[in-house]
Scaffold this motif. Structure first.
Motif, mmCIF file in Angstrom:
data_model
loop_
_atom_site.group_PDB
_atom_site.id
_atom_site.type_symbol
_atom_site.label_atom_id
_atom_site.label_comp_id
_atom_site.label_asym_id
_atom_site.label_seq_id
_atom_site.Cartn_x
_atom_site.Cartn_y
_atom_site.Cartn_z
ATOM 1 N N LEU A 113 44.909 -3.624 58.844
ATOM 2 C CA LEU A 113 45.184 -3.842 57.427
ATOM 3 C C LEU A 113 46.660 -4.185 57.308
ATOM 4 O O LEU A 113 47.493 -3.584 57.988
ATOM 5 N N GLN A 114 46.957 -5.153 56.473
ATOM 6 C CA GLN A 114 48.355 -5.527 56.284
ATOM 7 C C GLN A 114 48.686 -5.600 54.802
ATOM 8 O O GLN A 114 47.804 -5.772 53.965
ATOM 9 N N SER A 115 49.964 -5.439 54.513
ATOM 10 C CA SER A 115 50.467 -5.538 53.145
ATOM 11 C C SER A 115 51.816 -6.225 53.170
ATOM 12 O O SER A 115 52.630 -5.968 54.057
ATOM 13 N N GLY A 116 52.037 -7.076 52.204
ATOM 14 C CA GLY A 116 53.346 -7.668 51.961
ATOM 15 C C GLY A 116 53.803 -7.142 50.614
ATOM 16 O O GLY A 116 53.260 -7.516 49.579
ATOM 17 N N ILE A 117 54.784 -6.239 50.624
ATOM 18 C CA ILE A 117 55.175 -5.514 49.410
ATOM 19 C C ILE A 117 56.579 -5.945 48.998
ATOM 20 O O ILE A 117 57.505 -5.958 49.811
ATOM 21 N N ILE A 118 56.721 -6.290 47.719
ATOM 22 C CA ILE A 118 58.038 -6.661 47.203
ATOM 23 C C ILE A 118 59.009 -5.511 47.488
ATOM 24 O O ILE A 118 58.715 -4.342 47.210
ATOM 25 N N LYS A 119 60.139 -5.856 48.089
ATOM 26 C CA LYS A 119 61.089 -4.863 48.599
ATOM 27 C C LYS A 119 61.503 -3.819 47.561
ATOM 28 O O LYS A 119 61.716 -2.654 47.898
ATOM 29 N N GLU A 120 61.589 -4.210 46.290
ATOM 30 C CA GLU A 120 61.981 -3.269 45.249
ATOM 31 C C GLU A 120 60.872 -2.288 44.877
ATOM 32 O O GLU A 120 61.125 -1.309 44.175
ATOM 33 N N ASN A 121 59.666 -2.507 45.353
ATOM 34 C CA ASN A 121 58.544 -1.623 45.045
ATOM 35 C C ASN A 121 58.528 -0.456 46.034
ATOM 36 O O ASN A 121 57.625 -0.296 46.847
ATOM 37 N N THR A 122 59.549 0.380 45.926
ATOM 38 C CA THR A 122 59.746 1.459 46.903
ATOM 39 C C THR A 122 58.619 2.490 46.877
ATOM 40 O O THR A 122 58.320 3.088 47.905
ATOM 41 N N SER A 123 57.994 2.701 45.724
ATOM 42 C CA SER A 123 56.903 3.681 45.673
ATOM 43 C C SER A 123 55.689 3.181 46.449
ATOM 44 O O SER A 123 55.017 3.957 47.132
ATOM 45 N N SER A 124 55.391 1.891 46.393
ATOM 46 C CA SER A 124 54.269 1.352 47.159
ATOM 47 C C SER A 124 54.563 1.377 48.657
ATOM 48 O O SER A 124 53.691 1.688 49.469
ATOM 49 N N ILE A 125 55.790 1.077 49.022
ATOM 50 C CA ILE A 125 56.182 1.138 50.437
ATOM 51 C C ILE A 125 56.019 2.569 50.949
ATOM 52 O O ILE A 125 55.438 2.801 52.021
ATOM 53 N N ALA A 126 56.486 3.544 50.181
ATOM 54 C CA ALA A 126 56.357 4.959 50.577
ATOM 55 C C ALA A 126 54.891 5.365 50.678
ATOM 56 O O ALA A 126 54.496 6.068 51.614
ATOM 57 N N LEU A 127 54.073 4.923 49.728
ATOM 58 C CA LEU A 127 52.638 5.225 49.765
ATOM 59 C C LEU A 127 52.013 4.695 51.052
ATOM 60 O O LEU A 127 51.278 5.416 51.736
ATOM 61 N N HIS A 128 52.279 3.445 51.379
ATOM 62 C CA HIS A 128 51.705 2.861 52.588
ATOM 63 C C HIS A 128 52.155 3.628 53.835
ATOM 64 O O HIS A 128 51.347 3.882 54.732
ATOM 65 N N ARG A 129 53.419 4.016 53.893
ATOM 66 C CA ARG A 129 53.910 4.794 55.042
ATOM 67 C C ARG A 129 53.164 6.117 55.138
ATOM 68 O O ARG A 129 52.784 6.543 56.233
ATOM 69 N N ARG A 130 52.947 6.794 53.994
ATOM 70 C CA ARG A 130 52.223 8.076 54.004
ATOM 71 C C ARG A 130 50.783 7.906 54.487
ATOM 72 O O ARG A 130 50.170 8.873 54.953
ATOM 73 N N CYS A 131 50.247 6.710 54.377
ATOM 74 C CA CYS A 131 48.853 6.457 54.779
ATOM 75 C C CYS A 131 48.755 5.765 56.136
ATOM 76 O O CYS A 131 47.728 5.169 56.469
#
Length: 166
Positions: A113-131
């Protein structure tokens, strides 16, 4: 908070679209600037990996996968979309939806699974790391918003530990 996660149905589109629109309005959840209609959205997403979190009739958030390529060698790779309603962010809904999507993806034979997340969307980046997703790179100034602002995206991936491993 009491809710369940289930398969997304076509009749969920109005609520799903409202949450998607909230994400568009943040300016950091997607490069999409206009809400697609259901038919457009449906064409771009896999039929077997679409889920919603709901408490009764109220949809709290949703996630779906899109194929990354039509080439058969990439049949086990998909792109994640996940959106949580504004009132339910930061309450664990996203983590439950994303973990459920990971499990569902593996049940359907997906190995990455891959995601390209806008760099300023820090909450989504943190969520993906937690998962279980890891950072694999940054695409600098990859897309420009309608207002002319360029954004970087953080590329993240999660590899299955048992699907696609030989």
């Amino acid at each position: 908070m009491d809710y369940n996660i289930r398969e997304m149905k076509a009749e969920d589109w109005e609520a799903v679209a409202k949450i998607y629109s909230e994400g568009i309005d943040t300016g950091k959840a997607t490069f999409q600037s206009e809400l697609p209609n259901f038919e457009e959205w449906d064409k771009g997403h896999m039929k077997n990996c679409r889920i919603v979190a709901c408490d009764g009739e109220n949809i709290l958030g949703w996630a779906a996968l899109s194929p990354t390529s039509s080439r058969c060698v990439y049949k086990g790779v998909a792109e994640v979309s996940i959106y949580i309603g504004e009132a339910y962010r930061g309450k664990g809904v996203g983590k439950n939806i994303l973990n459920t999507l990971v499990k569902l993806s593996e049940e359907n034979g997906l190995w990455t699974l891959q995601s390209g997340i806008i760099k300023e969307n820090t909450s989504s980046i943190a969520l993906h790391r937690r998962c279980g997703f890891r950072d694999i790179g940054i695409r600098e100034k990859i897309a420009k918003m309608p207002n002319g602002t360029w954004h970087d995206t953080v590329l993240m991936e999660r590899r299955s530990t048992f699907i696609g491993i030989s």
